[in-house]
Scaffold this active site. Sequence first.
Site, PDB file in Angstrom:
ATOM      1  N   LYS A   1       3.901  11.479 -11.239  1.00 17.42           N
ATOM      2  CA  LYS A   1       3.078  10.575 -12.062  1.00 17.42           C
ATOM      3  C   LYS A   1       3.861   9.302 -12.304  1.00 17.42           C
ATOM      4  CE  LYS A   1       0.155  13.256 -15.143  1.00 17.42           C
ATOM      5  NZ  LYS A   1      -0.134  13.432 -16.575  1.00 17.42           N
TER       6      LYS A   1
ATOM      7  N   ARG B   1      -1.959  21.535 -15.261  1.00 19.40           N
ATOM      8  CA  ARG B   1      -0.920  20.528 -15.515  1.00 19.40           C
ATOM      9  C   ARG B   1      -1.012  19.962 -16.929  1.00 19.40           C
ATOM     10  NH1 ARG B   1       1.625  16.009 -11.411  1.00 19.40           N
ATOM     11  NH2 ARG B   1       2.993  15.074 -12.950  1.00 19.40           N
TER      12      ARG B   1
ATOM     13  N   ARG C   1       0.810  -1.231   0.000  1.00 18.25           N
ATOM     14  CA  ARG C   1       0.000   0.000   0.000  1.00 18.25           C
ATOM     15  C   ARG C   1       0.840   1.277   0.000  1.00 18.25           C
ATOM     16  NH1 ARG C   1      -3.088  -3.189   3.275  1.00 18.25           N
ATOM     17  NH2 ARG C   1      -4.924  -3.979   2.183  1.00 18.25           N
TER      18      ARG C   1
ATOM     19  N   HIS D   1       1.604  15.964 -26.940  1.00 18.08           N
ATOM     20  CA  HIS D   1       1.613  14.567 -26.492  1.00 18.08           C
ATOM     21  C   HIS D   1       0.426  13.750 -26.983  1.00 18.08           C
ATOM     22  CE1 HIS D   1       5.035  15.595 -24.121  1.00 18.08           C
ATOM     23  NE2 HIS D   1       5.027  14.477 -23.434  1.00 18.08           N
TER      24      HIS D   1
ATOM     25  N   LYS E   1       8.509  22.676 -14.293  1.00 18.87           N
ATOM     26  CA  LYS E   1       7.632  21.534 -13.994  1.00 18.87           C
ATOM     27  C   LYS E   1       7.146  21.611 -12.544  1.00 18.87           C
ATOM     28  CE  LYS E   1       6.371  16.868 -14.582  1.00 18.87           C
ATOM     29  NZ  LYS E   1       6.542  15.594 -15.240  1.00 18.87           N
TER      30      LYS E   1
ATOM     31  N   GLU F   1      -3.622  17.137 -12.042  1.00 23.56           N
ATOM     32  CA  GLU F   1      -4.060  17.409 -13.414  1.00 23.56           C
ATOM     33  C   GLU F   1      -5.563  17.627 -13.544  1.00 23.56           C
ATOM     34  OE1 GLU F   1      -2.025  15.149 -16.412  1.00 23.56           O
ATOM     35  OE2 GLU F   1      -3.325  15.930 -17.978  1.00 23.56           O
TER      36      GLU F   1
ATOM     37  N   HIS G   1       1.616  10.452 -28.383  1.00 21.06           N
ATOM     38  CA  HIS G   1       1.226   9.160 -27.791  1.00 21.06           C
ATOM     39  C   HIS G   1       0.564   8.270 -28.826  1.00 21.06           C
ATOM     40  CE1 HIS G   1       1.106  10.565 -23.307  1.00 21.06           C
ATOM     41  NE2 HIS G   1       2.318  10.238 -23.714  1.00 21.06           N
TER      42      HIS G   1
ATOM     43  N   GLU H   1      11.653  17.311 -24.788  1.00 23.05           N
ATOM     44  CA  GLU H   1      10.911  17.791 -23.600  1.00 23.05           C
ATOM     45  C   GLU H   1      11.451  19.151 -23.153  1.00 23.05           C
ATOM     46  OE1 GLU H   1       8.262  16.225 -22.463  1.00 23.05           O
ATOM     47  OE2 GLU H   1       8.511  14.071 -22.821  1.00 23.05           O
TER      48      GLU H   1
ATOM     49  N   ASN I   1       1.357  18.423 -21.462  1.00 22.67           N
ATOM     50  CA  ASN I   1       1.073  17.448 -22.516  1.00 22.67           C
ATOM     51  C   ASN I   1       1.093  18.068 -23.906  1.00 22.67           C
ATOM     52  OD1 ASN I   1       0.677  15.212 -20.817  1.00 22.67           O
ATOM     53  ND2 ASN I   1      -1.324  16.034 -20.243  1.00 22.67           N
TER      54      ASN I   1
ATOM     55  N   HIS J   1       9.922   8.105 -27.277  1.00 28.25           N
ATOM     56  CA  HIS J   1       8.919   9.051 -26.770  1.00 28.25           C
ATOM     57  C   HIS J   1       9.250  10.489 -27.221  1.00 28.25           C
ATOM     58  CE1 HIS J   1       6.024  10.842 -24.044  1.00 28.25           C
ATOM     59  NE2 HIS J   1       6.977  11.633 -23.583  1.00 28.25           N
TER      60      HIS J   1
HETATM   61  N1  LIG Z   1       5.904  10.210 -15.309  1.00 29.24           N
HETATM   62  C1  LIG Z   1       5.961  11.254 -16.101  1.00 29.24           C
HETATM   63  O1  LIG Z   1       5.562  12.354 -15.727  1.00 29.24           O
HETATM   64  C2  LIG Z   1       6.568  11.081 -17.455  1.00 29.24           C
HETATM   65  C3  LIG Z   1       6.892  12.202 -18.214  1.00 29.24           C
HETATM   66  C4  LIG Z   1       7.515  12.014 -19.434  1.00 29.24           C
HETATM   67  C5  LIG Z   1       7.802  10.734 -19.880  1.00 29.24           C
HETATM   68  N2  LIG Z   1       7.465   9.666 -19.125  1.00 29.24           N
HETATM   69  C6  LIG Z   1       7.775   8.300 -19.559  1.00 29.24           C
HETATM   70  O2  LIG Z   1       9.191   8.163 -19.640  1.00 29.24           O
HETATM   71  C7  LIG Z   1       9.480   7.100 -20.545  1.00 29.24           C
HETATM   72  C8  LIG Z   1      10.620   7.486 -21.426  1.00 29.24           C
HETATM   73  O3  LIG Z   1      11.751   7.734 -20.633  1.00 29.24           O
HETATM   74  P1  LIG Z   1      13.239   7.683 -21.235  1.00 29.24           P
HETATM   75  O4  LIG Z   1      13.271   8.430 -22.492  1.00 29.24           O
HETATM   76  O5  LIG Z   1      14.149   8.052 -20.140  1.00 29.24           O
HETATM   77  O6  LIG Z   1      13.376   6.158 -21.662  1.00 29.24           O
HETATM   78  P2  LIG Z   1      14.099   4.865 -21.026  1.00 29.24           P
HETATM   79  O7  LIG Z   1      13.918   4.811 -19.578  1.00 29.24           O
HETATM   80  O8  LIG Z   1      13.649   3.719 -21.837  1.00 29.24           O
HETATM   81  O9  LIG Z   1      15.650   5.128 -21.320  1.00 29.24           O
HETATM   82  C9  LIG Z   1      16.086   5.180 -22.639  1.00 29.24           C
HETATM   83  C10 LIG Z   1      17.191   4.147 -22.920  1.00 29.24           C
HETATM   84  O10 LIG Z   1      18.417   4.626 -22.383  1.00 29.24           O
HETATM   85  C11 LIG Z   1      18.982   3.663 -21.502  1.00 29.24           C
HETATM   86  N3  LIG Z   1      19.665   4.448 -20.492  1.00 29.24           N
HETATM   87  C12 LIG Z   1      19.113   5.136 -19.467  1.00 29.24           C
HETATM   88  N4  LIG Z   1      20.041   5.856 -18.838  1.00 29.24           N
HETATM   89  C13 LIG Z   1      21.221   5.614 -19.457  1.00 29.24           C
HETATM   90  C14 LIG Z   1      22.532   6.087 -19.278  1.00 29.24           C
HETATM   91  N5  LIG Z   1      22.817   7.005 -18.349  1.00 29.24           N
HETATM   92  N6  LIG Z   1      23.510   5.609 -20.082  1.00 29.24           N
HETATM   93  C15 LIG Z   1      23.216   4.706 -21.066  1.00 29.24           C
HETATM   94  N7  LIG Z   1      21.979   4.244 -21.307  1.00 29.24           N
HETATM   95  C16 LIG Z   1      20.991   4.705 -20.508  1.00 29.24           C
HETATM   96  C17 LIG Z   1      17.817   2.851 -21.042  1.00 29.24           C
HETATM   97  O11 LIG Z   1      18.223   1.565 -20.646  1.00 29.24           O
HETATM   98  C18 LIG Z   1      16.965   2.792 -22.304  1.00 29.24           C
HETATM   99  O12 LIG Z   1      17.461   1.819 -23.175  1.00 29.24           O
HETATM  100  C19 LIG Z   1       8.189   6.820 -21.296  1.00 29.24           C
HETATM  101  O13 LIG Z   1       7.678   5.615 -20.833  1.00 29.24           O
HETATM  102  C20 LIG Z   1       7.283   7.968 -20.920  1.00 29.24           C
HETATM  103  O14 LIG Z   1       5.917   7.600 -20.910  1.00 29.24           O
HETATM  104  C21 LIG Z   1       6.856   9.813 -17.932  1.00 29.24           C
HETATM  105 ZN   LIG Z   2       6.671  13.481 -22.538  1.00 31.12          ZN
END
Ligand SMILES: NC(=O)c1ccc[n+]([C@@H]2O[C@H](COP(=O)([O-])OP(=O)(O)OC[C@H]3O[C@@H](n4cnc5c(N)ncnc54)[C@H](O)[C@@H]3O)[C@@H](O)[C@H]2O)c1
Ligand SMILES: [Zn+2]
Length: 366
Positions: free
Chosen positions: A143, A241, A121, A248, A227, A237, A252, A185, A245, A265
């Site tokens: 989020k 907030r 929980r 997005h 942010k 949101e 998406h 971003e 997006n 992404h």
């Molecule tokens: N929660 C939120 O508010 C929010 C906001 C924006 C995006 N997101 C989510 O974030 C995700 C995308 O995140 P991302 O772009 O970081 O992708 P990711 O976590 O998949 O990382 C990208 C790639 O880089 C590798 N990697 C990470 N750090 C590294 C490093 N320092 N050196 C070498 N390789 C490394 C990872 O293993 C992966 O292969 C999506 O799922 C998206 O929906 C969430």
């Molecule tokens: Zn995003």
Amino acid sequence: MRIVKVSLGNRSYDIKIGTGLLARVGRECARLALSRRCAIISDRNVAPRYAKAVQDALAEAGFAATLVTIPAGETAKSLRTLESCYDQLAAQRLERKSFIVALGGGVVGDLAGFVAATYLRGLPFVQVPTTLLAQVDSSVGGKVGLNLKAGKNLVGAFHQPRLVLCDLDTLASLPMREYRAGLAEVIKYGIIYDARLFEHLERDLPKLLRRDPRALAAVIARCCEIKADVVRQDETESGLRAILNFGHTIGHALETTSHYGKYLHGEAIAIGQVATAKLSAQLLGLPQNDVQRIERLFQDAGLPTHVKLSAPQRQKILTAMSLDKKVSDGVIKFVLARRIGAVEFGQLVPTDLLAGAINHQPSTIQ
Ligand SMILES: NC(=O)c1ccc[n+]([C@@H]2O[C@H](COP(=O)([O-])OP(=O)(O)OC[C@H]3O[C@@H](n4cnc5c(N)ncnc54)[C@H](O)[C@@H]3O)[C@@H](O)[C@H]2O)c1
Ligand SMILES: [Zn+2]
């Protein structure tokens, strides 16, 4: 080290940005009065590089950290990975007061955050983001969640971290394509909130592409401030907030219809933001010059700005958009820009304009 405060009453926390922070994880966690046991959740690319440093730093400060490694990439944000994390935490006998350290990009942060929000929980968690995207966006704001076959982020929760540590050193090993995706971003913050940041990016892009640590620290801190400011005003949101997006809804849908394979992404939302800028020109009078500056900045950052689609592909994207969480009562609401630095949410976009926007051609930029 720069510190950005996220003010959310008793759920407030700091975002710390600087170099050499992995070695300080233990000391930083010790200040939060957390219990001794914790689990680091990381992925197969990040864990071999950085998990030991984090584990050692935690051990030095008296914490016992177990490591849970998940596969890398968007497909790991799944119910299957979630179950495997729960099983490993149960096997390690993590307790109600234990905490989770999310070490990785947005995928790890979202999934590990959801594990923390739900296991027993809810456990406290600390974000140690290692991609540019995660440092400026996904690690901040609480989020967390995962994808279903029907769409991205359809399961989730709001669960604020206790601390975010952005170690700029980790960005050195990030593949260039991933780094550029993070810039999508960064550029978004300029468009939605801060015309000066946008100008600064136009000027400093070469330094950022070289990953100059000083230029990076300033820009990451500004993005986190924006942010934090938005999240402080609207944590769950219900209104403002939504501006985060921008681009997005289309992005998406592109990700979903390509089954999370073709575009990162950041790439999908680069295309989405350029398409949305063009819709903004049609519907909110965003000046053509601003549209061109937006398109040019994404191009200069090495990001895709348009997509060629067949009629069935376009239809699939429109269907995917109608499943997006931002749809209420069948009407698609968009965040549109009035000018660079000022956007409005809740804008209704007619579907015929939408069909045109997602099949647009690149402008000829002089
Ligand atoms: N929660 C939120 O508010 C929010 C906001 C924006 C995006 N997101 C989510 O974030 C995700 C995308 O995140 P991302 O772009 O970081 O992708 P990711 O976590 O998949 O990382 C990208 C790639 O880089 C590798 N990697 C990470 N750090 C590294 C490093 N320092 N050196 C070498 N390789 C490394 C990872 O293993 C992966 O292969 C999506 O799922 C998206 O929906 C969430
Ligand atoms: Zn995003």
